[in-house]
Each structure stands twice: as structure tokens, then as C-alpha cells.
Design an enzyme around this catalytic site. Structure first.
Site, PDB file in Angstrom:
ATOM      1  N   LYS A   1      -8.160   4.677  -7.095  1.00 38.61           N
ATOM      2  CA  LYS A   1      -8.644   5.668  -8.049  1.00 38.61           C
ATOM      3  C   LYS A   1      -9.984   6.254  -7.628  1.00 38.61           C
ATOM      4  O   LYS A   1     -10.219   7.460  -7.745  1.00 38.61           O
ATOM      5  CB  LYS A   1      -8.743   5.034  -9.430  1.00 38.61           C
ATOM      6  CG  LYS A   1      -7.387   4.637 -10.017  1.00 38.61           C
ATOM      7  CD  LYS A   1      -7.518   3.931 -11.342  1.00 38.61           C
ATOM      8  CE  LYS A   1      -6.145   3.560 -11.921  1.00 38.61           C
ATOM      9  NZ  LYS A   1      -6.236   2.858 -13.206  1.00 38.61           N
TER      10      LYS A   1
ATOM     11  N   GLY B   1       0.819  -1.197   0.000  1.00 39.83           N
ATOM     12  CA  GLY B   1       0.000   0.000   0.000  1.00 39.83           C
ATOM     13  C   GLY B   1       0.854   1.248   0.000  1.00 39.83           C
ATOM     14  O   GLY B   1       2.072   1.192   0.195  1.00 39.83           O
TER      15      GLY B   1
ATOM     16  N   SER C   1      -4.288   2.729 -18.665  1.00 41.74           N
ATOM     17  CA  SER C   1      -5.620   3.053 -18.155  1.00 41.74           C
ATOM     18  C   SER C   1      -6.078   4.456 -18.508  1.00 41.74           C
ATOM     19  O   SER C   1      -7.203   4.831 -18.207  1.00 41.74           O
ATOM     20  CB  SER C   1      -5.644   2.876 -16.631  1.00 41.74           C
ATOM     21  OG  SER C   1      -4.738   3.763 -16.019  1.00 41.74           O
TER      22      SER C   1
ATOM     23  N   VAL D   1      -0.253   4.452   5.486  1.00 43.97           N
ATOM     24  CA  VAL D   1      -1.531   3.778   5.752  1.00 43.97           C
ATOM     25  C   VAL D   1      -1.437   2.851   6.959  1.00 43.97           C
ATOM     26  O   VAL D   1      -2.419   2.198   7.309  1.00 43.97           O
ATOM     27  CB  VAL D   1      -2.008   2.993   4.511  1.00 43.97           C
ATOM     28  CG1 VAL D   1      -2.303   3.939   3.370  1.00 43.97           C
ATOM     29  CG2 VAL D   1      -0.995   1.943   4.094  1.00 43.97           C
ATOM     30  N   GLY D   2      -0.255   2.748   7.589  1.00 42.60           N
ATOM     31  CA  GLY D   2      -0.152   1.986   8.824  1.00 42.60           C
ATOM     32  C   GLY D   2       0.357   0.576   8.666  1.00 42.60           C
ATOM     33  O   GLY D   2       0.032  -0.282   9.489  1.00 42.60           O
ATOM     34  N   LYS D   3       1.179   0.315   7.661  1.00 40.59           N
ATOM     35  CA  LYS D   3       1.658  -1.054   7.446  1.00 40.59           C
ATOM     36  C   LYS D   3       2.591  -1.489   8.574  1.00 40.59           C
ATOM     37  O   LYS D   3       2.444  -2.573   9.143  1.00 40.59           O
ATOM     38  CB  LYS D   3       2.375  -1.145   6.096  1.00 40.59           C
ATOM     39  CG  LYS D   3       1.497  -0.812   4.899  1.00 40.59           C
ATOM     40  CD  LYS D   3       2.219  -1.043   3.604  1.00 40.59           C
ATOM     41  CE  LYS D   3       3.389  -0.103   3.407  1.00 40.59           C
ATOM     42  NZ  LYS D   3       2.993   1.310   3.302  1.00 40.59           N
ATOM     43  N   THR D   4       3.567  -0.647   8.907  1.00 37.63           N
ATOM     44  CA  THR D   4       4.530  -1.009   9.947  1.00 37.63           C
ATOM     45  C   THR D   4       3.879  -1.053  11.321  1.00 37.63           C
ATOM     46  O   THR D   4       4.100  -1.978  12.102  1.00 37.63           O
ATOM     47  CB  THR D   4       5.702  -0.014   9.943  1.00 37.63           C
ATOM     48  OG1 THR D   4       6.293   0.005   8.642  1.00 37.63           O
ATOM     49  CG2 THR D   4       6.750  -0.419  10.961  1.00 37.63           C
TER      50      THR D   4
END
Length: 831
Positions: free
Chosen positions: A755, A389, A712, A393-396
Site C-alpha cells: 500500500k 507476491g 481496511s 516480481v521475480g519469484k520463478t
């Protein structure tokens, strides 16, 4: 030079006269003054006749020497301190008997003054006549005793002189500190008084109190007897050392000098009845090996290395290598582990309390624990999770939360920029300073064999001439292989199957495909506006209030947080949101410190006061897409989704086609395909048939400094060209994404959630998506976002143009005048 003596002024001899007088007649010591500057010495005793170097560094002592040399007769008194640690000695801190010395030479160094002095005569301190800035004392010169003339006493003194001479010669022959030339001292000096003083000053292992005792002993027989006793003791010690050296030398080669010295120490310890430290050290290592509960192969290797260590020269370089290797083996948690918290409800509460949203990740962890709760027998393969991500976003932090909820130790290493394979697998022991890799080091720091191990930024691992760390990670992250992971340093297998590995990445494209195949990918697309407000209320605001020390004095309303999210940040994560909240907290803290405010409730109006005018304009899409030739697309970036403006303009010419905006090859091909489709369906879009023959076409994608690529944007380019050719503007607040084909089909794309969230952040109210992405939208995009946006699904370009373009005007504009279209070209904010 003159000196005051007995309240009269008498002419005193110069230092040269004194030294010459003493050299010619050592018995003549009656011309020395009875008042001298007194220099205290630390652990140094100077005897008469002896020439010795002195170092002077204390400020008061430097003044004393300068006064004695410049304005005096270069004669000073020296006496030894009873306690060498005294910094500012008084008369009570100094031995009462010292030596009058003449300063022969003086030199200045960076550390002070260096002197060469010669002892002249013993003296006894009578009283102090000056204490500052240095000591000046009244002295009584102690004359050397006369040598008795009676036959018996003279014979006894001669016998003492010969015995002292023989002992000193023996000491010189045994001691490595004294040169052999010192033996000539005995033959060259016949006076027993002078010989006694010289030997007492030259014998290296006499203590300061022992030297001082000889200095204070005036009677020549008593002085010589004392020196003979000390010399006899020294010779005995040297002879014992020589004996031990002979015993050890029979066991060792001549080249093993350092080992020989240690063996000599062992022999000394044996003579003294002390224990062998090395034997005790080996026994302790053996006990640690037994207590480590290693598997059979590791235990065998540890015992083999211990046996090799016991037979090795401790001074050899390999000794330290073997010892360090054994220390690593016994320090690893071979049989130490933590129990997992299998209370599913409790784990869920912890995860929900630490993180808002992220339901997919939480469900995966709860599923893993649920399976583990029922599968109690045997071993269970640990999943290898990969959180993908955008930043923030708070992965760790999610990894830390999972470890806390499960009751496991947490270890994190950052893989960003690692280029050396040895960082993962370790260095072989043949290299100097070798160590295990980061995996084994992390296991040791954790202290358990089943921690939660987070490998951060796995997408940023690079490869060079030192190897490919991604390839080294294949064994680590393969559940079928990591139960016998071999580090190059350990060279024995270590079971990593109990470790819960979690990796993080911003993008998947740069991860080695075989490595990506071993991981379970969990995408964390970003947060909706409602989720960001909830995260701010539950986590960010309390954290910043606590860090600024203003608990109970400030409060944020929901409207204020919404204002910050909407008008001051445009990101997938919440890092910038936290920075803006911190800015408000800092400004409020300053107001509290200046007593301008007692408390503060932050409202939407005050957000503008503290943060300034809004940085983002959600009406941007309306302003920039209000004329023909401009369409809004949706793009995916490593930091989340974003909107992009595609602008097309025409100018008089003949079928020229230009693309700008630092576009990649795929995006350029999409533009070519869009132009071909428009030319083939020019009548269907109600545009003049000869428009392309009379105009050059230019497509530009703003934010030209940022590379852009991907298929896209195809539908957006078709829409922009159709809008330009037909002079029909695109409907306001409408964005689109999708790949096109020459036959007019719209193909699916990736990154739907990112998106759609980007469209919502930018104020878009209508989004056109490929029909085949309908399932992705229903699965990934929250319901509140789907309700707020109008989503149109299309399968063909005809449907796109019908939904995107305004209806044709009643009176068509005359496009044959070859007037170029003036298109606004503001820079797009592309992350």
C-alpha cells in the site's frame, strides 16, 4: 488394327482373334508383331499362358498402356528390371528376355491403372526403336521348343513332370500361402512346358532372379530340371518349419498363438546358432537393477518384478507394463546427488548479480547454507520455502538463481489449474497408460535426488471429482514425512527429504491451511521506483538490447528509465516495464534498419516520442480529491498495492443510504459502521445536526466492474462522509488505510508495504496508517521510501479526521438548502 512391319502395311488380326487362336492352338504363336511397346516391371516375372494382375502408376507407363489400348492391338511386351530401384529405366536396365502379354481388362483407380494381362509368348529384345515417352522395341519371338519324340527323352521329360508335380503338391500341402485347390493344377495340365511355366509363376517363395532364369531357359529339360531343384529346396524349408512347429506345439496351448510364433523364432535361432535376445535383455535389466543402488524395499520389488517378467509371455499385455515399471525403477537417481556450493560469499555474489533487492529471500538461503556448512554429520532437513507476491516480481527466476548459486539441478512444474490428484501421486499400474506423478517424473528428469524443485502457482491448485491435489502435496511438502514418499505407480518409498522445495503464489488465502502450515512464507511485496530503475539498468535493458541485436548502438539514461517507471507503468513487478523497454528497442531497431539513425541515447524526452503521451497522471489524486466527499484509500490486490477513490454525495431525501461499486459484505459493513460513527459524532465534525434527516447518502467506489472487499477502507469511508457532512475537503495528496470500530478505534491492517509503495507510485505525499502498523512499516518499507513520504500514525478516528480534513471555513456554507453535492465520479484504476 494395323501395325507397321518390314516397311509394309499388313492387316493384323485383332486381339480377340489372337486369343481365340491361342486358346484353340497354343502352338500357333507366329502372328505376333515384331515391334511392341515395352513395359518394365519391378520384381514381377510373367510367364506365357499365366493370367496376372498389374498395377501401372508411372506417367510414362500410363501413356504406354493408353496408346496400346486406344490406338493399338492391346499387345505389349513386359520385361523385368534388373534393379527395381531405377526410376527411369533404359534398355540396359531390363532383362533381355520378356513375355508378350495381351491386356484382357483395364480399370482406372486413384493410384493409376489396374490391368489383367495374359502371357502369350517369350521374346528377346533386339533393339530399341523409341525411348520417349516410353520404350518401344523390336523383338524376336521365341517359340516353345518341340517335345522330343524319342522314347528315352520322352520318358525323362515325363519323369521330370511327375516329380515336379509331386513336389508342388507337397509344397501346397505345407505352405499356408497356397490354397489346397492348387494341387489340381498338376492333374489338369498335361503339357510339360505349360505346367512348368504355371508352377514357376505360382510358387510364392521364388526370387525374381530365379523366376527370370526359368523364363530365359528355353530348353524344356533344362527348364524343368531348374524348377525341380527350386521346388525341392522350398519343400525342405517347409518341412523344417513343420518340424519346428511340432516341437513348439507340444509345449504350448492352442490359444497361445502369438507366443507360439515367438517360440518358433527361438527354435529357428537355435538351429542357426544365434543368441537369445530375450535372455540378453533380462541380463541387461538385472545389471541395471544392481547398478541403481536402490534401497532394500525397492530392490526387493525390482527383483520380484524381474523374476515375474522372465516367466511371462512376451506377447501378454502385462509384459510391457512390467518392463516399463522396471525401467522407471532403474532410471530414478536413488544414489545420485550433487554437492552443494557452501562458499557463502560466492553464493551471495551470484544471487546479487541475478537479482536486485529481495534481501529477505537471499538472507534465508544464505542462512540455510551456513547451517549446512557446519552440520556435516547426519542429514539436514530441507526447508520448504513459499515465495508470495504479485506477478512480475521475480519469484520463478529467483528459484533458478538459487539453484544456480547452490550448484543444484533445477526442475519446475506449474500447478496452475491442476485438478487431478494423480498428477502429484501418479496412477496405479492397473490403469492403461499409467505413469508416475509429476514429482517422480521431475526427479527422473533432474538426474539427482537433491534438485531444487519449484512448484509454481501453488495457490491456483483446484479440486474436483478426481481428488484434491493440495491434499496430495501434504506428504510431499512435509519435512517429517517426505523421506518416505510413496508414488501410486512405484508403490515403493522414495526419499524426498534431500530435495529443496520452493513454491510460489500470488495470494495465500486460496492455499489449503494445512499445506500453508508446512511452508515457510517469504513475502515479496514489490519494488520501489529506485529498485525498478536499478533492475532495468542491470537486467532488463541488456536483455532486450541483446534480443534485438543492437548491442553498442543504444543506451538508456537513468532519467529515461525513471520516466518509463513513473508515467508508463503502475505495477508491483517489472513485466510491463520490460515490455515498454522492448517497445523502444523495436522502434530503434527499425530506425537503424532504415538508416535513419546510427546510434541512440534514450532520454526522458525521447521516451514520450517513442511511447506516446504518458498513460498515468500522478496529479490524478489532486484533481479527484479536491472537493468535499472524496477521499483516497490504499488497497491490496493480488498484483500489488493500489489507490482507490471513495466518493460520497448527498441529495434531498430522508435518511436513505446507498452503496455501489460491486462491494463485498465486509466493505459494506465498514460503510455502515462509518455512517453510524458520523451520525453519533456529527457535532464533533462541525456538521449540521439535521443533515442526515434531510438527505439521502450515496457512497460509490469507482471501477465498478471490479469486486472489492475488506475492512481496511473503514477510515477512508469515515473521512469521505465527514468531508461530505462538514463540507470540508480532504487535504491534497493524502491517502489512508485502516479498519475502524464503532467506538472510534483504528485497527491494524495487512499489506503495508504494498500500500505504501502504491501511494508513492500515485504521487501521494502523506499516508495515514494505524499506530499498530508502525513496526511493519519500519521492517518492510525501504528507508528511501519512508524519507520521501510523510507517514502519520493514528489510533482513533478523531486523529484521522484532524489530520485528513481541511480546517473548517470561517463562514459555514448553508447546507439546509437541500442542494445536492455534485461529486466528480471518474473511474478509478484498480488492479
Amino acid at each position: 488394327m494395323t501395325s507397321t512391319k518390314n516397311d509394309t502395311t499388313n492387316e493384323q488380326p485383332t486381339i480377340t482373334d489372337l486369343l481365340d487362336q491361342l486358346d484353340n492352338d497354343p502352338e500357333n504363336r507366329n502372328n505376333l508383331p515384331d515391334e511392341l511397346n515395352l513395359l518394365p516391371l519391378r520384381e514381377v516375372v510373367i510367364f506365357p499362358v499365366l493370367v496376372a494382375p498389374l498395377g501401372v502408376g508411372r506417367e510414362n507407363s500410363v501413356k504406354l498402356v493408353n496408346a496400346s489400348v486406344v490406338g493399338g492391338n492391346r499387345l505389349i511386351g513386359v520385361a523385368t528390371l534388373r534393379d527395381p530401384s531405377v526410376e527411369n529405366p533404359t534398355l540396359d536396365d531390363i532383362y533381355p528376355v520378356g513375355t508378350v502379354v495381351a491386356i484382357r481388362m483395364m480399370g482406372q483407380t486413384s493410384e493409376g491403372i489396374r490391368l489383367i494381362v495374359q502371357g502369350l509368348s517369350r521374346f528377346r529384345v533386339l533393339e530399341a526403336i523409341q525411348t520417349t515417352p516410353y520404350l518401344r522395341v523390336r523383338i524376336e519371338t521365341i517359340p516353345e521348343p518341340e517335345i522330343p519324340q524319342d522314347k528315352d527323352t520322352a520318358m525323362e521329360i515325363e519323369a521330370l513332370r511327375r516329380q515336379i508335380g509331386n513336389l508342388f503338391k507337397r509344397a501346397v500341402s505345407l505352405s499356408p500361402e497356397l490354397p489346397d485347390e492348387m494341387q489340381g493344377l498338376v492333374n489338369n495340365v498335361e503339357d510339360p512346358r505349360t505346367l512348368t511355366d504355371l508352377i514357376a509363376g505360382q510358387t510364392p517363395r521364388l526370387t525374381t532372379p530365379e523366376r527370370q532364369e526359368i523364363l530365359e531357359t528355353i530348353d524344356i529339360q533344362a527348364r524343368m530340371t531348374k524348377l525341380m531343384e527350386l521346388l525341392a529346396r522350398e519343400v525342405q524349408v517347409l518341412e523344417l518349419g513343420s518340424k519346428l512347429e511340432s516341437q513348439v506345439s507340444t509345449e504350448l496351448g492352442k490359444s497361445q498363438r502369438e507366443y507360439y510364433l515367438r517360440e518358433q523364432m527361438k527354435a529357428i535361432q537355435k538351429e542357426l546358432g544365434e543368441g537369445d535376445d530375450r535372455t540378453q535383455e533380462l541380463e541387461e535389466l538385472k545389471e541395471k537393477i544392481e547398478a541403481a543402488k536402490m534401497p532394500e524395499e525397492a530392490l526387493k520389488e525390482a527383483n520380484r518384478e524381474l523374476d515375474r517378467l522372465s516367466r511371462m509371455n512376451p506377447a501378454a499385455p502385462e509384459y510391457t507394463v512390467s518392463r516399463t515399471y522396471i525401467d522407471w525403477l532403474v532410471a530414478l537417481p536413488w544414489a545420485v546427488f550433487t554437492e552443494d556450493n557452501l562458499d557463502i560469499s560466492a553464493v551471495k555474489e551470484v544471487l546479487d548479480a541475478d537479482h536486485t533487492g529481495l534481501d529477505k529471500v537471499k538472507d534465508r538461503i544464505l542462512e540455510f547454507l551456513a547451517v549446512r556448512k557446519f552440520k556435516t554429520a547426519g542429514t539436514m532437513r530441507q526447508p520448504i520455502l513459499c515465495f508470495v507476491g504479485p506477478p512480475g516480481v521475480g519469484k520463478t527466476s529467483l528459484g533458478k538463481s538459487i539453484a544456480h548459486a547452490m550448484g543444484r539441478k533445477f526442475i519446475r512444474i506449474s500447478l496452475g489449474g491442476i485438478r487431478d490428484e494423480a498428477e502429484i501421486r501418479g496412477h496405479r499400474r492397473t490403469y492403461i497408460g499409467s505413469l508416475p506423478g509429476q514429482i517422480i517424473q521431475g526427479i527422473r528428469r533432474a538426474g539427482s535426488n537433491n534438485p531444487l524443485f519449484m512448484l509454481d502457482e501453488i495457490d491456483k491448485v483446484a479440486a474436483d471429482f478426481r481428488g484434491d491435489p493440495s491434499s496430495a502435496l501434504l506428504e510431499v511438502l512435509d519435512p517429517e514425512q517426505n523421506n518416505s514418499f510413496r508414488d501410486h505407480y512405484l508403490e515403493v518409498p522414495f526419499d524426498l527429504s534431500k530435495v529443496l522445495f520452493i513454491t510460489t503464489a500470488n495470494i495465500l488465502d486460496t492455499i489449503l491451511p494445512p499445506l500453508r502450515d508446512r511452508m515457510e512464507i517469504i513475502e515479496i511485496a514489490g519494488y520501489t521506483e529506485e529498485e525498478k530503475v536499478a533492475i532495468a539498468k542491470q537486467h532488463l535493458v541488456p536483455k532486450q538490447i541483446a534480443e534485438h541485436g543492437i548491442e553498442g548502438r543504444i543506451e538508456f539514461t537513468d532519467e529515461a528509465l525513471t520516466q518509463i517507471v513513473r508515467f508508463y507503468t503502475r505495477e508491483a513487478g517489472v513485466r510491463n516495464l520490460e515490455r515498454e523497454i522492448a517497445t523502444i528497442c523495436r522502434k530503434a531497431t527499425r530506425a537503424f534498419a532504415e538508416n535513419k539513425l546510427e546510434s541512440l541515447v534514450v532520454t526522458a524526452d525521447q521516451v514520450t516520442e517513442y511511447l506516446g503521451v504518458p498513460r498515468l497522471d500522478i496529479e490524478e489524486a489532486v484533481h479527484r480529491a479536491s472537493q468535499p466527499g472524496v477521499a483516497i484509500g490504499l488497497v491490496w490486490t493480488p498484483v500489488g498495492g493500489d489507490i482507490i477513490f471513495i466518493e460520497a454525495t448527498a441529495m434531498p431525501g430522508e435518511k436513505g443510504f446507498n452503496l455501489t461499486g460491486q462491494l463485498g459484505d465486509v466493505m459494506r459493513e465498514s460503510a455502515q459502521a462509518a455512517l453510524s460513527y458520523i451520525r453519533g459524532h456529527i457535532e464533533d465534525i462541525q456538521a449540521p445536526v439535521d443533515f442526515y434527516q434531510k438527505h439521502d447518502i450515496h457512497i460509490h467506489v469507482p471501477a465498478g466492474s471490479i469486486p472489492k472487499d475488506g475492512p481496511s477502507a473503514g477510515v477512508t469511508m469515515v473521512t469521505a462522509l465527514a468531508s461530505l457532512f462538514s463540507e470540508r475537503p480532504v487535504k491534497p495528496l493524502l491517502a489512508m488505510t485502516g479498519e475502524i470500530t464503532l467506538s472510534g478505534k483504528v485497527l491494524p491492517i495487512g499489506g503495508v508495504k504494498e500500500k505504501v509503495l502504491a501511494a508513492r507510485r500515485a504521487g501521494i505525499n502523506t499516508v495515514i496508517l494505524p499506530e499498530r502498523n508502525r513496526k511493519d512499516l519500519l521492517e518492510d518499507v525501504p528507508e528511501e521510501v519512508r524519507k520521501e513520504l510523510k507517514i502519520e500514525y493514528v489510533s482513533t478516528i478523531e486523529e484521522v479526521l484532524r489530520l485528513a480534513l481541511e480546517p473548517a471555513p470561517t463562514a459555514a456554507n448553508d447546507v439546509s438548502t437541500n442542494k445536492p453535492k455534485k461529486i466528480k465520479s471518474d473511474a478509478a484504476a484498480v488492479a
